[in-house]
Scaffold this motif. Structure first.
Motif, short mmCIF file in Angstrom:
data_model
loop_
_atom_site.label_atom_id
_atom_site.label_comp_id
_atom_site.label_asym_id
_atom_site.label_seq_id
_atom_site.Cartn_x
_atom_site.Cartn_y
_atom_site.Cartn_z
N HIS A 68 0.81 -1.21 0.00
CA HIS A 68 0.00 0.00 0.00
C HIS A 68 0.85 1.27 0.00
O HIS A 68 0.44 2.30 -0.53
CB HIS A 68 -0.98 0.00 1.18
CG HIS A 68 -0.35 0.22 2.52
ND1 HIS A 68 0.29 -0.78 3.22
CD2 HIS A 68 -0.26 1.34 3.28
CE1 HIS A 68 0.73 -0.29 4.36
NE2 HIS A 68 0.41 0.99 4.42
N ILE A 69 2.07 1.19 0.56
CA ILE A 69 2.96 2.35 0.51
C ILE A 69 3.65 2.44 -0.85
O ILE A 69 3.86 3.55 -1.38
CB ILE A 69 3.99 2.28 1.66
CG1 ILE A 69 3.27 2.38 3.01
CG2 ILE A 69 5.02 3.40 1.53
CD1 ILE A 69 4.18 2.34 4.20
N LEU A 171 2.06 18.59 -3.90
CA LEU A 171 2.39 19.05 -2.55
C LEU A 171 1.57 18.31 -1.49
O LEU A 171 2.08 17.96 -0.42
CB LEU A 171 2.14 20.56 -2.42
CG LEU A 171 3.11 21.49 -3.15
CD1 LEU A 171 2.63 22.93 -3.05
CD2 LEU A 171 4.52 21.36 -2.57
N ILE A 172 0.31 18.05 -1.80
CA ILE A 172 -0.54 17.30 -0.87
C ILE A 172 -0.07 15.86 -0.78
O ILE A 172 -0.01 15.28 0.31
CB ILE A 172 -2.01 17.36 -1.33
CG1 ILE A 172 -2.46 18.83 -1.46
CG2 ILE A 172 -2.89 16.61 -0.35
CD1 ILE A 172 -2.30 19.65 -0.21
N GLN A 177 2.63 11.24 1.81
CA GLN A 177 3.73 10.29 1.64
C GLN A 177 4.70 10.37 2.80
O GLN A 177 5.18 9.35 3.31
CB GLN A 177 4.44 10.60 0.32
CG GLN A 177 5.49 9.58 -0.08
CD GLN A 177 6.19 9.99 -1.37
OE1 GLN A 177 6.41 11.19 -1.60
NE2 GLN A 177 6.53 9.04 -2.21
N ALA A 178 5.00 11.58 3.26
CA ALA A 178 5.96 11.76 4.35
C ALA A 178 5.44 11.24 5.67
O ALA A 178 6.23 11.01 6.59
CB ALA A 178 6.32 13.25 4.48
N SER A 232 11.10 16.21 2.27
CA SER A 232 10.41 15.05 2.85
C SER A 232 10.50 15.08 4.37
O SER A 232 9.52 14.78 5.07
CB SER A 232 11.01 13.75 2.30
OG SER A 232 10.82 13.64 0.91
N TRP A 233 11.67 15.45 4.88
CA TRP A 233 11.84 15.56 6.34
C TRP A 233 10.90 16.63 6.89
O TRP A 233 10.23 16.43 7.91
CB TRP A 233 13.28 15.89 6.68
CG TRP A 233 13.57 15.89 8.16
CD1 TRP A 233 14.06 14.88 8.90
CD2 TRP A 233 13.38 17.00 9.07
NE1 TRP A 233 14.18 15.25 10.22
CE2 TRP A 233 13.78 16.55 10.35
CE3 TRP A 233 12.93 18.31 8.93
CZ2 TRP A 233 13.72 17.37 11.48
CZ3 TRP A 233 12.87 19.13 10.05
CH2 TRP A 233 13.27 18.66 11.31
N ALA A 234 10.83 17.78 6.21
CA ALA A 234 10.01 18.89 6.70
C ALA A 234 8.53 18.56 6.64
O ALA A 234 7.78 18.83 7.59
CB ALA A 234 10.31 20.15 5.88
N TYR A 235 8.07 17.95 5.53
CA TYR A 235 6.66 17.65 5.38
C TYR A 235 6.18 16.55 6.33
O TYR A 235 4.98 16.43 6.58
CB TYR A 235 6.34 17.26 3.94
CG TYR A 235 5.95 18.45 3.10
CD1 TYR A 235 4.63 18.85 2.99
CD2 TYR A 235 6.92 19.19 2.42
CE1 TYR A 235 4.27 19.96 2.24
CE2 TYR A 235 6.57 20.29 1.67
CZ TYR A 235 5.25 20.67 1.58
OH TYR A 235 4.91 21.78 0.84
#
Length: 300
Positions: A68-69, A171-172, A177-178, A232-235
Motif C-alpha cells: 500500500h505504501i 504538494l498534498i 507520503q511523508a 520530505s523531512w520537513a513535510y
C-alpha cells in the motif's frame, strides 16, 4: 510515522533550504533541456537519481515498503513525471524568473486542497501568508511581463500553469507520503518511478548523452536528491498549510539565479515583491500546528 515538530520554524527552515536547492537544480535543468531536450534531461536526471538513491537505500539497510505504501510512491512518481515534463519544457520557452513566478499559483491551490484531502484546518495565519505571497508575485510579475508574447511564450505560459495545478496536488501527496515513509525511501522511489513512467516513451525520444553533459546531469540529480530529502523531512514534521507558503521563497532564489546565470536585472518590483513573499513565509512559520485528521493512505 514522525510527529509534528513542536517548533514549526525548524521544519519551515529545512523546507526553505530544500526550495533553494531545488531552484539551483532548475537552473541546471533549463540548460540541459535547451541542449538535450526536455524528455532526455528529465529522464537521465531521474535515472542517475535512482542509481544514487538506490545505493543509499541499500547501504542504509532500508526496509522494503509494503504494497500500500509502494502504491503511494508509484502514484506520486507518475504525477511528478507529468509535472516535471511540463514545467521544464516551459523553461525552454520562458525566462527563468517569469516561469517561476507564474508557477506560484500552485501554493494557493494546494493550501485549500490540504483542507479537502488532508482534513487540515485552514488557519488565519495561513490565509494571510498566502495573500501576502501572492501579492508579492503580482507585484513582481507586473514589473516583468510586457504583455507581448510569441506563440512559444503563450505555450510556455500554458505549460507552467498546467504544471502548477499538478504541482499543487503533488504538494498534498508529499505530506501524505511523508507520514508513512522516510526521506531516503521517498527520494529513491520517486526517482525510480519517474524514470519508470518516462521509460514508456523511450523508444521514440530517448537519446544517449555525451561526456560533456554527464557532470551537469549528475549535479542536477544530486541537487534534486538533496532537495527531496530536505522537503520530505520537513513535510513529515509540519502541516502542509505551514510549509506550502515557503514555496514562494523560490522567487527569491529565481531572482538571484536569474541575475547570476541569465543576466536578468533585479528590479524594484522584484525587491518589493520579495519583501511581501518573505513576510508571508514568516507569518506561516509562526503559525502553531493543529491536530491533523489522519486519512487512509492505502486508498490513494
Amino acid at each position: 510515522m514522525a510527529e509534528l515538530h513542536p517548533r514549526p520554524f525548524i521544519p519551515f527552515m529545512v523546507a526553505a533550504a530544500g526550495i533553494g536547492t531545488f531552484s539551483l537544480m532548475d537552473v541546471a535543468m533549463k540548460d540541459l533541456a535547451l541542449s538535450l531536450g526536455t524528455y532526455n534531461a528529465v529522464m537521465w536526471r531521474n535515472c542517475l537519481g535512482a542509481l544514487f538513491m538506490g545505493l543509499l537505500f541499500i547501504g542504509t539497510r532500508q526496509e522494503w515498503p509494503p504494497a500500500h505504501i509502494l502504491k503511494i510512491h508509484l502514484w506520486r512518481g507518475m504525477v511528478a513525471s507529468v509535472m516535471s515534463i511540463s514545467f521544464f519544457w516551459s523553461l525552454t520557452k520562458l525566462p527563468f524568473a517569469e516561469a517561476i513566478g507564474l508557477s506560484f499559483i500552485a501554493p494557493v491551490i494546494a493550501l485549500y486542497l490540504a483542507a479537502v484531502i488532508l482534513g487540515e484546518t485552514i488557519g488565519r495565519e495561513a490565509i494571510w501568508a498566502s495573500l501576502a505571497g501572492l501579492g508579492g508575485v503580482v507585484i513582481i510579475m507586473a514589473g516583468r511581463l510586457s504583455g507581448q508574447y510569441t506563440n512559444g511564450h503563450l505555450w510556455g505560459a500554458a505549460a507552467v500553469l498546467f504544471s502548477a495545478v499538478v504541482f499543487a496536488y503533488n504538494l498534498i501527496l508529499a505530506r501524505k507520503q511523508a507520514q508513512v515513509a522516510g526521506p531516503i525511501e521517498i527520494a529513491f522511489f520517486q526517482n525510480l518511478f519517474v524514470a519508470a513512467t518516462l521509460s514508456f516513451a523511450a523508444p521514440w525520444f530517448l537519446q544517449p548523452i555525451g561526456a560533456a553533459h554527464a557532470p551537469l546531469i549528475g549535479g542536477a540529480a544530486i541537487l534534486s536528491i538533496i532537495s527531496l530529502l530536505l522537503l520530505s523531512w520537513a513535510y513529515a514534521r509540519a502541516e502542509a498549510q505551514i510549509l506550502i507558503p515557503v514555496e514562494y521563497t523560490a522567487f527569491v532564489w529565481a531572482a538571484l539565479f536569474g541575475w547570476l546565470f541569465f543576466a536578468e536585472p533585479v528590479t524594484m518590483p522584484v525587491l518589493l515583491g520579495t519583501v511581501l513573499i518573505v513576510s508571508g513565509s514568516l507569518i506561516a512559520a509562526r503559525a502553531k500546528p493543529e491536530p491533523v485528521n489522519q486519512v487512509e493512505i492505502a486508498a490513494v
